[in-house]
Design a protein around this motif. Structure first.
Motif, mmCIF file in Angstrom:
data_model
loop_
_atom_site.group_PDB
_atom_site.id
_atom_site.type_symbol
_atom_site.label_atom_id
_atom_site.label_comp_id
_atom_site.label_asym_id
_atom_site.label_seq_id
_atom_site.Cartn_x
_atom_site.Cartn_y
_atom_site.Cartn_z
ATOM 1 N N UNK A 126 -10.681 4.404 5.072
ATOM 2 C CA UNK A 126 -10.685 5.055 6.379
ATOM 3 C C UNK A 126 -12.126 5.266 6.822
ATOM 4 N N UNK A 128 -9.138 -2.775 10.776
ATOM 5 C CA UNK A 128 -7.817 -2.478 11.300
ATOM 6 C C UNK A 128 -7.845 -1.193 12.102
ATOM 7 N N UNK A 162 -9.061 -2.202 -1.173
ATOM 8 C CA UNK A 162 -8.052 -1.488 -0.411
ATOM 9 C C UNK A 162 -8.542 -1.067 0.954
ATOM 10 N N UNK A 163 -7.777 -0.227 1.588
ATOM 11 C CA UNK A 163 -8.092 0.259 2.920
ATOM 12 C C UNK A 163 -8.990 1.479 2.831
ATOM 13 N N UNK A 213 -12.298 -6.918 6.983
ATOM 14 C CA UNK A 213 -11.155 -6.963 7.883
ATOM 15 C C UNK A 213 -10.983 -5.554 8.435
ATOM 16 N N UNK A 216 -11.050 -3.122 5.410
ATOM 17 C CA UNK A 216 -10.528 -3.695 4.174
ATOM 18 C C UNK A 216 -11.504 -4.771 3.745
ATOM 19 N N UNK A 267 -7.256 5.589 14.464
ATOM 20 C CA UNK A 267 -7.959 5.358 13.200
ATOM 21 C C UNK A 267 -8.639 3.988 13.213
ATOM 22 N N UNK A 277 -9.879 1.501 10.094
ATOM 23 C CA UNK A 277 -9.939 1.246 8.665
ATOM 24 C C UNK A 277 -10.699 -0.053 8.425
ATOM 25 N N UNK A 321 0.840 -1.196 0.000
ATOM 26 C CA UNK A 321 0.000 0.000 0.000
ATOM 27 C C UNK A 321 0.874 1.246 0.000
ATOM 28 N N UNK A 359 -3.889 3.897 -0.740
ATOM 29 C CA UNK A 359 -4.337 3.387 -2.025
ATOM 30 C C UNK A 359 -5.010 2.037 -1.843
ATOM 31 N N UNK A 360 -5.425 1.459 -2.958
ATOM 32 C CA UNK A 360 -6.171 0.198 -2.911
ATOM 33 C C UNK A 360 -5.276 -1.000 -2.631
#
Lengths: 110, 115
Positions: free
Chosen positions: B46, B90, B43-44, B88, B38, B34, B36, A88, A101-102
């Protein structure tokens, strides 16, 4: 917008170099990061670069930053099977918020 | 040294049930915190961001909420889970200093499956 874009997948052979690319949108970002995520785990920081630098090298890792084009890349020399993971890139906003990013899935074939 | 703890590691919950995920940080004070998410193959994203006790910024509209009852405790909650909440999750912390490196440190994640 707050977009960080990466290609989704990269496949290389063991021993080759891998280059993972990333583009970001916020020209005021002060730091840019590369994180690695192994299956089922959290993210680990690999390296980072300050926005006034063009290049940073750390053992097998080389980060290149083109601030004009807002383009960041991570080069892994002599890629090993243990480098297989999701990578990432992230940019740091002025308040400390990180936008990711993804992720790019790196597959290393023996 | 600083550590971040996130639990549980895995969770299977029925649709409509409540959720509470907890994250605690040790070894630092007044961190940025934070949450996050997934999703599979993505992707991650927020979800929430906090710069202090009781200060929560929501990044995307959703079925989830976050709270920060203590300086180093961050909780992710839902009153009624949806199938789309699977993913998932985080937790992460960082130490913001103006003009300095703000790397984030991540917990090991919680795999949530809503059935």
């Amino acid at each position: 917008g707050e977009d960080v874009e990466q290609s989704l997948f990269l496949s290389v052979r063991e021993g080759d170099s891998s280059v993972i690319n990333c583009t970001y949108t916020d020209s005021s970002s002060t730091y840019l990061y590369w994180y690695k995520q192994e299956p089922g785990a959290g993210l680990q920081l690999l390296t980072y670069i300050f926005s006034n630098m063009d290049m940073k090298q750390d053992q097998r890792l080389t980060v290149l930053l083109n601030k004009k084009d807002k383009h960041l890349s991570l080069r892994i020399a002599d890629t090993q099977t243990g480098d297989s993971a999701i990578y990432f890139c992230a940019e740091s906003k002025g308040t400390g918020k990180l936008i990711f990013g993804q992720g790019t899935t790196l597959q290393v074939k023996p | 040294s600083q550590t971040i703890h996130q639990w549980p590691a895995t969770l299977v919950q029925p649709v409509g049930s409540p959720l509470s995920l907890e994250c605690t940080v040790e070894g630092t004070s007044n961190p940025n915190l934070y949450w996050y998410r997934q999703a599979a193959g993505r992707g991650l994203q927020l979800l929430f961001y906090s710069v202090g006790i009781g200060q929560i910024s929501s990044e995307v509209p959703q079925n989830l909420s976050a709270s920060r009852p203590q300086d180093r405790q961050f909780i992710l909650s839902s009153k009624k889970l949806l199938l789309s909440d699977s993913g998932f999750y985080l937790c992460a912390w960082s130490k913001y200093t103006r003009g300095a490196n703000t790397e984030a440190f991540f917990g090991q994640g919680t795999r949530l499956t809503v059935v």
